[in-house]
Design a protein around this motif. Structure first.
Motif, PDB file in Angstrom:
ATOM      1  N   GLU A 138       0.812  -1.216   0.000  1.00  0.00           N
ATOM      2  CA  GLU A 138       0.000   0.000   0.000  1.00  0.00           C
ATOM      3  C   GLU A 138       0.850   1.273   0.000  1.00  0.00           C
ATOM      4  N   THR A 139       1.859   1.325   0.847  1.00  0.00           N
ATOM      5  CA  THR A 139       2.705   2.516   0.913  1.00  0.00           C
ATOM      6  C   THR A 139       3.463   2.719  -0.392  1.00  0.00           C
ATOM      7  N   GLU A 189       0.952   4.116  -2.931  1.00  0.00           N
ATOM      8  CA  GLU A 189       0.632   5.525  -2.679  1.00  0.00           C
ATOM      9  C   GLU A 189       1.810   6.427  -3.053  1.00  0.00           C
ATOM     10  N   THR A 190       3.019   5.986  -2.763  1.00  0.00           N
ATOM     11  CA  THR A 190       4.206   6.749  -3.147  1.00  0.00           C
ATOM     12  C   THR A 190       4.316   6.852  -4.662  1.00  0.00           C
ATOM     13  N   LEU A 217      -7.035  10.189  -5.445  1.00  0.00           N
ATOM     14  CA  LEU A 217      -6.889   8.791  -5.050  1.00  0.00           C
ATOM     15  C   LEU A 217      -7.645   8.599  -3.749  1.00  0.00           C
ATOM     16  N   ARG A 268      -8.952   5.575  -0.799  1.00  0.00           N
ATOM     17  CA  ARG A 268      -8.673   4.241  -0.273  1.00  0.00           C
ATOM     18  C   ARG A 268      -9.877   3.749   0.514  1.00  0.00           C
ATOM     19  N   TYR A 290      -8.228   0.642  -3.789  1.00  0.00           N
ATOM     20  CA  TYR A 290      -8.149   2.069  -4.070  1.00  0.00           C
ATOM     21  C   TYR A 290      -9.030   2.384  -5.273  1.00  0.00           C
TER      22      TYR A 290
END
Length: 99
Positions: free
Chosen positions: A11-12, A15-16, A36, A38, A46
């Motif tokens: 997930e991180t 998102e990055t 975006l 979630r 997402y």
């Protein structure tokens, strides 16, 4: 609108990657906005909403560009499955300016 399911634990990274790709969308022909979201119930889910002037700006201009290839390099490895994409028309907007 793209429904994107991300691999567990990615997930991180996803998102990055989306944050890094934001300038690619911003400079795409006809792009007006990008958001975006979630899922609260399913943290691996997402929804990416990209607003554009025409369908062709996205399906032809962006999808056939090097920026699209860069977008996929940034986030593609995080996908648990291929994104489900729908192209929507705004029918009504009742609250504020948020999309």
């Amino acid at each position: 609108m793209a429904r994107i399911v991300v691999k567990p634990g990615m997930e991180t990274a996803f998102e990055t990657g989306v944050a890094e790709a934001a300038p690619l969308f911003r400079r795409a022909k006809g792009c007006r906005a990008m958001a975006l979201r979630r899922s609260q119930e399913n943290p691996a889910l997402y929804v990416l909403v990209v607003e554009g002037e025409t369908l062709e700006d996205h399906t032809v201009q962006f999808r056939e560009s090097e920026d699209f290839q860069t977008w996929r390099r940034l986030v593609g490895e995080t996908f648990a499955e291929p994104p489900e994409v729908e192209h929507l028309n705004l029918v009504a907007h009742h609250f504020g300016e948020e999309t």
